[in-house]
Design an enzyme around this catalytic site. Structure first.
Site, PDB file in Angstrom:
ATOM      1  N   LYS A  79      -6.347   0.594  -5.719  1.00 28.02           N
ATOM      2  CA  LYS A  79      -5.235  -0.500  -5.951  1.00 28.02           C
ATOM      3  C   LYS A  79      -5.097  -1.776  -7.209  1.00 28.02           C
ATOM      4  O   LYS A  79      -6.231  -1.928  -6.965  1.00 28.02           O
ATOM      5  CB  LYS A  79      -4.816  -1.248  -4.605  1.00 28.02           C
ATOM      6  CG  LYS A  79      -3.235  -2.005  -4.445  1.00 28.02           C
ATOM      7  CD  LYS A  79      -3.246  -2.093  -2.782  1.00 28.02           C
ATOM      8  CE  LYS A  79      -2.044  -3.273  -2.625  1.00 28.02           C
ATOM      9  NZ  LYS A  79      -2.105  -3.402  -1.162  1.00 28.02           N
ATOM     10  N   SER A 154       2.481  -1.519   0.732  1.00 27.14           N
ATOM     11  CA  SER A 154       2.166  -1.706  -0.194  1.00 27.14           C
ATOM     12  C   SER A 154       1.008  -0.902  -1.143  1.00 27.14           C
ATOM     13  O   SER A 154       2.158  -0.263  -1.836  1.00 27.14           O
ATOM     14  CB  SER A 154       2.465  -2.831  -0.309  1.00 27.14           C
ATOM     15  OG  SER A 154       0.800  -3.423  -0.731  1.00 27.14           O
ATOM     16  N   SER A 178       0.199  -3.244   5.190  1.00 26.32           N
ATOM     17  CA  SER A 178      -0.019  -1.621   4.326  1.00 26.32           C
ATOM     18  C   SER A 178      -1.682  -1.341   3.681  1.00 26.32           C
ATOM     19  O   SER A 178      -1.053  -0.987   2.341  1.00 26.32           O
ATOM     20  CB  SER A 178      -0.198  -3.197   2.525  1.00 26.32           C
ATOM     21  OG  SER A 178       0.536  -3.830   2.451  1.00 26.32           O
TER      22      SER A 178
END
Lengths: 486, 95
Positions: A79, A154, A178
Site C-alpha cells: 500500500k 482504504s 481498511s
C-alpha cells in the site's frame, strides 16, 4: 494453472525445490500487471528494476542453500502508505506527489531482509480515509470480481492486486476496517493484528491510536506466513508491544473442536444485505458442525462505535496531517504571499475533499471549548466498548460476524452519501477501538458471484488461534481457491 | 446542530486551510450532519470512566536514550520544495 495463480507458500515450495526462480515469478507478475492493471488500476507505480534486482539476489541465496526466510523470493506489493527508500510514496494524495522517502518503514526493511521482491506501490483512499479507493487523488481501483465495482478501501489497491494475481500478497493498514473490508470484497484473507503487534515506524500516520499494519493474501497459511515476518517489537515505535510472536503456522491445522465462538446479537442488524446475512449464518452452522460451540454474546455499546470513531479518527488525523505544510516535503503553493498564505494554499490545493472534511471535523472537535465534549468523551466511550469485548472474551475464544454489511458496491454509488459510506465500517471499527485483532475470511458468494467475508475477532495477541479458526473453515470449502475472473 | 459560516472559517483558519466560499458552504452543511450523528454520545453516562489512550498496553514504552545515526542533512533536505544551504527556506514570516 498459471504461475501467478499459486499461493505464496506454493510458490515458496517451488523456489525451494529449484523448480522455479524468483526472477521468473517476478517477471510473471510484471506480465500479469501489464495484462490486467489497465482495467484494475491497483498500482500507483511499479518498481520493475528494484523487484528484479531483489529477485536475482534471492535466486542467488536459494542457489547457495541460504534462503533469508520461508518466503524468500515471493513478490509482493505495498500500500502506498509505507515509506520505501528511493521509491515515490504519496499516500494517494496530491500533497505528497514526488515525495521520495529517505528511509524504509520498519516493515519494509523486514520484508526486504526476508528477501521478498517489492513489486511497487498500491492505490488507496487518500491518507487511508475512505472505504472504496474513490478518494485517491489518482483515480479509483476496480474490483477484479466486477470491474464496475469498488474493491473496498482504504487498502483497495492492495486487495485488487492480490485478487487479480498481480502480486502474491500485500501489506495494508487498517484504522477502521481498511484491511478487512477490502479483503471481504475481493475474496482474500486480511488480518488486522492487535494494536502494537506490528511496527508503524515509517508508516504514514492517519489516526495513531487506531492504525495497525497487516497482511492480505489469498489463503490463511499465506496470511500467517506473511504476519510471521512483520510481527515483532520495534524500539522505534513507542506503541509497539514487547510481546514475542508465536509460530503462526504451527497449530494452523488444529481445528475448532471444543472452542467457544461468540455471535454478537448487535452485529446482525437491519439493513444488512440478505445474501450476506444468510451466507454468514451458514458459515456459523458450519462451525457448529465442525465441533465448535456457538454462544450468543452481547456487545451493548456497539451502536456508539461509529460516532466514537468519527470523532477520534478525524481528531487524530487533523493533528497528524498538520505536518503537510509545504516546508519540508511535498507540494508547496509557490505563488503565495507570506508564510500563512503559503500554508493555507498548499493545504487547500494538496488535500482532497474527504481529507479536508476530516481535518475540519477533527480540528473542530479538538478546538477550545469542545475538547471535553467531543474527544475526551469519545475516549471514555471507547473504554466502554473495550470493556464489552473483555466481558465477551471471558465466555468465548473468538467472536464471529459479517465483515461488511454489503458485498462490493458500484463505483460512484455512495460517493455523495457521506453517512452511508461511513456505515461500511460498522462491523469492523469496534475492533480498532478495542485494539483487538480482526480477520476477514472468504465465506461464500452472492448469486451474482460477489465475494462475502466472515469476520473473526480475537483476544489481544491471539492471532494464532484466529488463523487456526479461519483455516478450519477454509479446509472444508473451496472459496479461497476461487480466482477473480479478470 | 448547525455550524455557522463564521465557525467554519474559524476552524479552517485553525487548520490552515484556505477554503473556497463553496467549500465553506458545503462543509457547514456536511459537518453539521456529522455532528448531529455523533451527538448520540451525549446520552451515555461516562462519569467515572477512564479514557482509553493505548488500547492494549498500560502506557507507551520508552527506549534507552542512546545516540544513533540520523539522516544526513542532504538526505533530510532532498525533498524540500525550496532550500538554502542546509536549511528549509520559507516565504516571509513577518507580514
Amino acid at each position: 494453472m498459471a504461475l501467478t495463480d499459486l499461493s505464496m507458500l506454493e510458490l515458496a515450495a517451488k523456489l525451494a525445490a529449484g523448480a522455479l526462480s524468483s526472477v521468473e515469478a517476478t517477471r510473471a507478475c510484471l506480465a500479469r500487471a501489464a495484462q490486467v492493471d489497465g482495467k484494475v488500476k491497483a498500482f500507483l507505480r511499479l518498481d520493475e528494476k528494484g523487484a528484479l534486482a531483489a529477485a536475482e539476489a534471492s535466486d542467488a541465496r536459494r542457489k547457495a542453500g541460504n534462503p533469508a526466510s520461508p518466503l524468500d523470493g515471493v513478490p509482493i506489493g505495498l500500500k502506498d502508505i509505507f515509506l520505501t527508500e528511493g521509491v515515490e510514496t504519496t499516500c494517494a494524495s496530491r500533497i505528497l506527489q514526488g515525495f521520495i522517502p529517505p528511509y524504509d518503514a520498519t516493515v519494509v526493511s523486514l520484508l526486504k531482509q526476508a528477501g521478498l521482491p517489492i513489486m511497487g506501490k498500491l492505490n488507496m483512499d487518500e491518507f487511508a480515509m475512505g472505504s472504496s479507493t474513490e478518494s485517491s487523488a489518482y483515480g479509483p481501483t476496480h474490483n477484479p470480481w466486477a470491474l464496475d465495482r469498488t474493491p473496498g478501501g482504504s487498502s483497495g489497491g492492495s486487495a485488487a492486486a492480490v485478487a487479480a494475481r498481480e502480486v502474491f500478497g500485500a501489506l495494508g493498514t487498517d484504522t477502521g476496517g481498511s484491511i478487512r473490508q477490502p479483503a471481504a470484497l475481493t475474496n482474500l484473507v486480511g488480518l488486522k493484528p492487535t494494536y502494537g503487534r506490528v511496527s508503524r515506524y515509517g508508516v504514514i500516520a492517519f489516526a495513531s491510536s487506531l492504525d495497525q499494519v497487516g497482511p492480505m493474501a489469498r489463503t490463511v497459511a499465506d496470511t500467517a506466513a506473511l504476519l510471521q515476518l512483520i510481527a515483532r517489537h520495534d524500539p522505534l515505535d513507542s506503541t509497539s508491544a514487547p510481546v514475542e510472536a508465536p509460530d503462526y503456522r504451527e497449530d494452523l491445522e488444529g481445528g475448532v473442536r471444543g472452542l467457544k465462538l461468540g455471535v454478537p446479537r448487535e452485529y446482525f442488524i437491519d439493513g444488512m444485505d440478505p445474501e450476506v446475512e444468510a451466507t454468514v449464518r451458514e458459515a456459523l452452522r458450519d462451525y457448529e458442525r465442525m465441533g465448535a460451540t456457538l454462544v450468543e454474546v452481547s456487545l451493548p455499546h456497539t451502536k456508539y462505535a461509529l460516532a466514537t470513531y468519527y470523532l477520534l479518527a478525524p481528531a487524530e488525523a487533523s493533528s497528524n496531517l498538520a505536518r503537510y505544510d509545504g516546508v519540508r516535503y511535498g507540494l508547496r503553493a509557490k505563488d503565495a504571499k507570506g508564510l500563512r498564505e503559503m500554508y493555507g494554499q498548499t493545504r487547500e490545493r494538496g488535500f482532497g475533499a474527504e481529507v479536508k472534511r476530516r481535518i475540519m471535523l477533527g480540528t473542530y472537535a479538538l478546538s477550545a471549548g469542545y475538547y471535553d465534549a467531543y474527544y475526551l468523551r469519545a475516549q471514555k466511550v471507547r473504554t466502554l466498548i473495550r470493556q464489552d469485548f473483555s466481558r465477551a472474551f471471558e465466555q468465548v475464544d473468538a467472536i464471529l460476524s459479517p465483515t461488511s454489511p454489503v458485498p462490493a458496491f458500484k463505483l460512484g454509488e455512495k460517493a455523495d452519501d457521506l453517512l452511508a459510506m461511513y456505515l461500511m465500517d460498522v462491523f469492523t471499527l469496534p475492533c480498532n477501538l478495542a485494539g483487538i485483532p480482526g480477520l476477514s475470511l472468504p465465506c461464500g458468494f452472492t448469486k451474482s458471484n460477489l465475494p462475502i467475508g466472515l469476520q473473526i475477532l480475537g483476544k489481544p495477541f491471539d492471532e494464532a488461534r484466529m488463523l487456526r479458526i479461519a483455516r478450519a473453515f477454509e479446509r472444508e470449502h473451496d472459496f479461497t481457491r476461487r480466482l477473480a475472473p479478470v | 446542530m448547525k455550524l455557522t459560516i463564521e465557525q467554519v472559517r474559524h476552524v479552517a483558519n485553525l487548520a490552515r486551510l484556505s477554503l473556497t466560499p463553496e467549500e465553506e458552504q458545503r462543509y457547514a452543511t456536511q459537518l453539521s450532519a456529522v455532528l448531529d450523528a455523533v451527538a448520540q454520545l451525549q446520552e451515555l453516562d461516562v462519569s467515572g470512566v477512564e479514557p482509553t489512550s493505548h488500547a492494549t498496553l498500560a502506557s507507551s514504552l520508552l527506549r534507552e536514550d542512546v545516540t544513533r545515526p540520523s539522516l544526513p542533512p542532504e538526505k533530510g533536505l532532498a525533498n524540500a520544495p525550496v532550500k538554502m544551504g542546509t536549511s528549509f527556506a520559507v516565504p516571509k514570516i513577518i507580514e
